[in-house]
Write a protein that holds these residues in place. Structure first.
Motif, PDB file in Angstrom:
ATOM      1  N   ALA A  32      46.073  -0.484  39.675  1.00 21.97           N
ATOM      2  CA  ALA A  32      44.613  -0.570  39.756  1.00 21.97           C
ATOM      3  C   ALA A  32      44.046   0.574  40.589  1.00 21.97           C
ATOM      4  CB  ALA A  32      44.220  -1.905  40.378  1.00 21.97           C
ATOM      5  N   ARG A  33      44.829   1.069  41.553  1.00 19.75           N
ATOM      6  CA  ARG A  33      44.341   2.154  42.415  1.00 19.75           C
ATOM      7  C   ARG A  33      45.041   3.478  42.119  1.00 19.75           C
ATOM      8  NH1 ARG A  33      43.656  -2.093  46.123  1.00 19.75           N
ATOM      9  NH2 ARG A  33      41.533  -2.076  46.959  1.00 19.75           N
ATOM     10  N   GLN A  34      45.565   3.612  40.924  1.00 18.46           N
ATOM     11  CA  GLN A  34      46.272   4.839  40.508  1.00 18.46           C
ATOM     12  C   GLN A  34      47.361   5.264  41.509  1.00 18.46           C
ATOM     13  OE1 GLN A  34      42.507   5.295  40.268  1.00 18.46           O
ATOM     14  NE2 GLN A  34      42.878   4.154  38.386  1.00 18.46           N
ATOM     15  N   ARG A  35      48.120   4.280  41.984  1.00 15.85           N
ATOM     16  CA  ARG A  35      49.234   4.624  42.886  1.00 15.85           C
ATOM     17  C   ARG A  35      50.462   4.979  42.033  1.00 15.85           C
ATOM     18  NH1 ARG A  35      51.140   0.503  45.123  1.00 15.85           N
ATOM     19  NH2 ARG A  35      52.201   1.506  46.834  1.00 15.85           N
ATOM     20  N   PHE A  36      51.617   4.946  42.633  1.00 16.79           N
ATOM     21  CA  PHE A  36      52.880   5.273  41.940  1.00 16.79           C
ATOM     22  C   PHE A  36      52.833   6.698  41.398  1.00 16.79           C
ATOM     23  CE2 PHE A  36      52.385   0.609  41.396  1.00 16.79           C
ATOM     24  CZ  PHE A  36      53.440   0.227  42.198  1.00 16.79           C
ATOM     25  N   ASP A  37      52.333   7.634  42.218  1.00  9.27           N
ATOM     26  CA  ASP A  37      52.155   8.979  41.660  1.00  9.27           C
ATOM     27  C   ASP A  37      53.453   9.759  41.531  1.00  9.27           C
ATOM     28  OD1 ASP A  37      52.382   9.469  44.290  1.00  9.27           O
ATOM     29  OD2 ASP A  37      50.599  10.743  44.473  1.00  9.27           O
ATOM     30  N   ASN A  38      54.582   9.243  42.029  1.00 12.95           N
ATOM     31  CA  ASN A  38      55.868   9.885  41.706  1.00 12.95           C
ATOM     32  C   ASN A  38      56.776   8.947  40.887  1.00 12.95           C
ATOM     33  OD1 ASN A  38      56.153   8.302  44.081  1.00 12.95           O
ATOM     34  ND2 ASN A  38      58.093   9.284  44.525  1.00 12.95           N
ATOM     35  N   PHE A  39      56.132   8.095  40.082  1.00 15.11           N
ATOM     36  CA  PHE A  39      56.906   7.183  39.222  1.00 15.11           C
ATOM     37  C   PHE A  39      56.580   7.466  37.749  1.00 15.11           C
ATOM     38  CE2 PHE A  39      56.954   4.975  43.197  1.00 15.11           C
ATOM     39  CZ  PHE A  39      58.006   4.078  43.185  1.00 15.11           C
ATOM     40  N   ILE A  40      57.511   7.190  36.870  1.00 14.34           N
ATOM     41  CA  ILE A  40      57.218   7.224  35.430  1.00 14.34           C
ATOM     42  C   ILE A  40      57.920   6.045  34.743  1.00 14.34           C
ATOM     43  CG2 ILE A  40      56.907   9.733  35.265  1.00 14.34           C
ATOM     44  CD1 ILE A  40      59.750   9.909  34.062  1.00 14.34           C
ATOM     45  N   ARG A  41      57.395   5.682  33.563  1.00 18.69           N
ATOM     46  CA  ARG A  41      58.075   4.679  32.732  1.00 18.69           C
ATOM     47  C   ARG A  41      58.617   5.374  31.494  1.00 18.69           C
ATOM     48  NH1 ARG A  41      54.729   0.580  29.144  1.00 18.69           N
ATOM     49  NH2 ARG A  41      54.709   2.463  27.901  1.00 18.69           N
ATOM     50  N   LEU A  42      59.870   5.067  31.159  1.00 16.79           N
ATOM     51  CA  LEU A  42      60.458   5.610  29.921  1.00 16.79           C
ATOM     52  C   LEU A  42      60.795   4.456  28.980  1.00 16.79           C
ATOM     53  CD1 LEU A  42      63.010   8.307  31.172  1.00 16.79           C
ATOM     54  CD2 LEU A  42      60.635   8.644  30.471  1.00 16.79           C
ATOM     55  N   ASN A  43      60.451   4.629  27.710  1.00 16.19           N
ATOM     56  CA  ASN A  43      60.852   3.649  26.711  1.00 16.19           C
ATOM     57  C   ASN A  43      62.231   4.038  26.164  1.00 16.19           C
ATOM     58  OD1 ASN A  43      60.856   1.613  24.814  1.00 16.19           O
ATOM     59  ND2 ASN A  43      59.787   2.838  23.273  1.00 16.19           N
ATOM     60  N   CYS A  44      63.163   3.109  26.202  1.00 12.22           N
ATOM     61  CA  CYS A  44      64.541   3.421  25.774  1.00 12.22           C
ATOM     62  C   CYS A  44      64.812   2.953  24.350  1.00 12.22           C
ATOM     63  CB  CYS A  44      65.549   2.724  26.683  1.00 12.22           C
ATOM     64  SG  CYS A  44      65.243   2.948  28.423  1.00 12.22           S
ATOM     65  N   ALA A  45      63.769   2.497  23.639  1.00 11.22           N
ATOM     66  CA  ALA A  45      64.031   1.838  22.358  1.00 11.22           C
ATOM     67  C   ALA A  45      64.373   2.812  21.235  1.00 11.22           C
ATOM     68  CB  ALA A  45      62.817   1.004  21.957  1.00 11.22           C
ATOM     69  N   ASN A  46      64.013   4.085  21.381  1.00 12.01           N
ATOM     70  CA  ASN A  46      64.209   5.024  20.264  1.00 12.01           C
ATOM     71  C   ASN A  46      65.680   5.161  19.883  1.00 12.01           C
ATOM     72  OD1 ASN A  46      61.382   6.129  20.209  1.00 12.01           O
ATOM     73  ND2 ASN A  46      61.945   6.510  22.327  1.00 12.01           N
ATOM     74  N   PRO A  47      65.939   5.503  18.591  1.00  9.71           N
ATOM     75  CA  PRO A  47      67.340   5.696  18.196  1.00  9.71           C
ATOM     76  C   PRO A  47      68.003   6.797  19.037  1.00  9.71           C
ATOM     77  CG  PRO A  47      65.885   5.694  16.280  1.00  9.71           C
ATOM     78  CD  PRO A  47      65.006   5.667  17.479  1.00  9.71           C
ATOM     79  N   TRP A  48      69.201   6.537  19.518  1.00  9.76           N
ATOM     80  CA  TRP A  48      69.911   7.498  20.377  1.00  9.76           C
ATOM     81  C   TRP A  48      70.510   8.597  19.502  1.00  9.76           C
ATOM     82  CZ3 TRP A  48      70.010   8.266  25.450  1.00  9.76           C
ATOM     83  CH2 TRP A  48      70.981   9.131  25.965  1.00  9.76           C
ATOM     84  N   THR A  49      70.005   9.812  19.639  1.00  9.00           N
ATOM     85  CA  THR A  49      70.478  10.947  18.839  1.00  9.00           C
ATOM     86  C   THR A  49      70.687  12.133  19.783  1.00  9.00           C
ATOM     87  OG1 THR A  49      68.221  11.743  18.563  1.00  9.00           O
ATOM     88  CG2 THR A  49      69.055  10.299  16.817  1.00  9.00           C
ATOM     89  N   PRO A  50      71.379  13.188  19.321  1.00  5.94           N
ATOM     90  CA  PRO A  50      71.522  14.377  20.175  1.00  5.94           C
ATOM     91  C   PRO A  50      70.155  14.945  20.575  1.00  5.94           C
ATOM     92  CG  PRO A  50      73.061  14.481  18.342  1.00  5.94           C
ATOM     93  CD  PRO A  50      72.194  13.284  18.099  1.00  5.94           C
ATOM     94  N   ALA A  51      69.162  14.891  19.655  1.00  8.38           N
ATOM     95  CA  ALA A  51      67.835  15.435  19.979  1.00  8.38           C
ATOM     96  C   ALA A  51      67.193  14.625  21.110  1.00  8.38           C
ATOM     97  CB  ALA A  51      66.945  15.390  18.743  1.00  8.38           C
ATOM     98  N   LEU A  52      67.408  13.319  21.080  1.00 10.55           N
ATOM     99  CA  LEU A  52      66.834  12.477  22.125  1.00 10.55           C
ATOM    100  C   LEU A  52      67.512  12.757  23.473  1.00 10.55           C
ATOM    101  CD1 LEU A  52      65.284   9.242  21.984  1.00 10.55           C
ATOM    102  CD2 LEU A  52      67.369   9.117  23.287  1.00 10.55           C
ATOM    103  N   GLU A  53      68.826  12.891  23.449  1.00 10.03           N
ATOM    104  CA  GLU A  53      69.537  13.180  24.701  1.00 10.03           C
ATOM    105  C   GLU A  53      69.087  14.539  25.239  1.00 10.03           C
ATOM    106  OE1 GLU A  53      73.806  12.760  24.607  1.00 10.03           O
ATOM    107  OE2 GLU A  53      73.954  13.197  26.766  1.00 10.03           O
ATOM    108  N   ASN A  54      68.868  15.479  24.319  1.00 10.50           N
ATOM    109  CA  ASN A  54      68.402  16.798  24.746  1.00 10.50           C
ATOM    110  C   ASN A  54      67.004  16.706  25.381  1.00 10.50           C
ATOM    111  OD1 ASN A  54      66.778  19.438  23.826  1.00 10.50           O
ATOM    112  ND2 ASN A  54      68.897  19.916  24.398  1.00 10.50           N
ATOM    113  N   ALA A  55      66.163  15.833  24.836  1.00 10.20           N
ATOM    114  CA  ALA A  55      64.820  15.666  25.420  1.00 10.20           C
ATOM    115  C   ALA A  55      64.939  15.116  26.848  1.00 10.20           C
ATOM    116  CB  ALA A  55      63.981  14.729  24.554  1.00 10.20           C
TER     117      ALA A  55
END
Ligand SMILES: Cc1ncc(COP(=O)(O)O)c(C=O)c1O
Length: 486
Positions: free
Chosen positions: A446-469
């Protein structure tokens, strides 16, 4: 000694049980790095299971980094067994209500979520290859042929009867005793949250939420002119009941809105005993709890946790859910069991969208009745557990050592605390330049905190391109850390 219980005892498949026993032996040091594990044939004889089952277990252990296969020699415990990274600590939000202004950053994040040219770590969408899309679409056309009239007439609240029957049956697994009459269908989980919030609070009221929480929850509170009180939340166990009890003494909290099972973005899951205490604490003060259980079916084990609703004696828990994460984000079918607020919720549903689209409800009802939903869930639970593991290992490999990562036991997102010098919003912009979308921490607060945090979605198919990303993203984090240290 026979290690393995029967599959029926634990609800897990035999190969999962075998892989768990072997991984425990490795963790306990009984099987040590570099040692050969029992041959496939020997273990199959010993445990009286097929060779294929042992092979499947060993492949799973290989993909999880416990074992390595050596040609002509068999399987060995991997020499440098991977160690999970440190976890973020419990959050410490300011203990006063905030007026939410989600603003321009949220719109930028939404735009990136829609862009198909990006590697999409930003949206918490389910993995397309794990959705039964073809089967559902066939079910939908069969339903429309079988019942053309119903498919094109509108079904005002509480919504499709067959679907509500199926939902009530499935609620038994969550510990709830619901009748179809207790349930109302909605356009996705978001509409369920919206109508429930309107039913229990008015503009200016304070709503207690987790910290961090899903940005759609912040948006709905913002759009209704209400205020948010963020409660300290632990990455494993969820909302601190102690902090909540204190907040309820200090602030005029009108309602709580929590994602107790696999919170988005934390992945935290409140232990069932805490859920019971939470429901009791709120009941004593007559405070309603809106419980968003959209990830509850996605536990990584083969059993799902209970809902707070299952402890509700007074009709004060408004359970909200949808099929967006498990079956069909595009069908927009959700539901709520709003307890004693049934009439108000039906009224707000009626005045906002009149009825939920008929055909998708019919298709989901048929799928739940005959489409093998249980089998489907067993598969996605295993897959998400595996994907989250692969992501965690890759983060260990490619991100700076100081990176902290949650250890969710359900769902498909990870919450990362990056080194203090890294600003998530700057990383978000740089990552877009690399054709990668992420969700920056401030949009979950609500106060735009967590400025050194990120969320990653892990659902995508695991491929070499994804690992490279992930590798490129890790390098960007490293660069920002270095630049910030100068
Ligand atoms: C915690 C949570 N609640 C609700 C929603 C919205 O669900 P739906 O897409 O069914 O509207 C989401 C979507 O990401 C979510 O993560």
């Amino acid at each position: 000694m026979k290690l393995i219980a029967t599959a029926q005892d634990s609800g897990e498949t035999l190969y999962e049980q075998i892989s768990q026993h072997i991984s425990r032996l490795i963790e306990q040091g009984t099987l040590r790095p570099g040692e050969r594990v029992p041959s496939v044939r020997r273990l199959s004889q010993q445990q009286n299971v097929s060779i294929a089952t042992v092979m499947q277990a060993y492949r799973l252990l290989e993909s999880r980094g416990f074992l390595e296969a050596r040609p002509q020699s068999g399987y060995f415990v991997r020499l440098r067994h991977w160690r999970p990274p440190a976890e973020p600590e419990i959050s410490k939000p300011r203990p006063v209500p905030a007026t939410i202004k989600t603003g321009a950053l949220m719109m930028r994040v939404m735009e990136a979520i829609r862009d198909p040219s990006l590697v999409r770590f930003g949206a918490a969408l389910p993995s397309p290859e794990l959705l039964p899309t073809e089967k559902l679409n066939r079910t939908l056309s069969a339903a429309s042929r079988r019942n053309p009239e119903l498919s094109n007439s509108f079904d005002p609240p509480p919504g499709n009867t067959a679907l509500r029957n199926q939902i009530a049956r499935r609620a038994i697994d969550t510990g709830c005793e619901l009748s179809p009459d207790d349930i109302m269908t909605t356009f996705g989980g978001q509409e369920a949250l919206h109508v429930c919030l309107r039913a229990v609070a008015k503009p200016g009221d304070t709503i207690a939420i987790e910290s961090p929480t899903y940005f759609g929850i912040l948006q709905v509170i913002e759009s209704l002119g209400m205020k948010a009180l963020e409660i300290p939340t632990h990455p494993r166990d969820g909302v601190s009941l102690e902090a909540l009890a204190y907040a309820l003494e200090q602030q005029p909290v009108k309602a709580c809105l929590f994602v107790l099972n696999y919170n988005n973005p934390l992945g935290s899951c409140m232990p069932d005993e805490n859920k019971r205490q939470l429901v009791e604490m709120l009941a004593a003060k007559e405070i309603p709890l809106i419980e968003d259980d959209i990830y509850g079916d996605l536990s990584h084990a083969q059993e799902r946790p209970r809902t707070a609703k299952s402890y509700d004696q007074k009709g004060l828990v408004l359970l909200c859910d949808s099929f967006s994460k498990t079956l069909a984000p595009g069908y927009r079918v959700g539901w709520t069991a709003p307890g004693r607020f049934k009439e108000q919720v039906a009224y707000y549903k009626l005045v906002s969208t009149v009825a939920t689209a008929s055909l998708p409800q019919m298709a989901i009802a048929d799928f739940l009745a005959n489409g093998g939903y249980g089998h489907h869930l067993r598969k996605v639970r295993r897959e998400y557990a595996h994907k989250v593991q692969l992501f965690t290992e890759a983060i260990c490999k490619y991100f700076p050592e100081e990176t902290k990562v949650t250890r969710p036991t359900g769902g498909h997102v990870l919450w990362l605390e990056l080194p203090a010098q890294v600003k998530a919003v700057e990383l978000f912009e740089l990552a877009l330049g690399e054709k990668i979308s992420i969700a920056p921490g401030p949009v979950f607060s609500a106060r735009q905190r967590f400025d050194n945090f990120i969320r990653l979605n892990c659902a995508n198919p695991w491929t070499p391109a994804l690992e490279n990303a992930l590798l490129r993203l890790g390098r960007l984090v490293g660069r920002l850390q270095e630049a910030g240290s100068k």
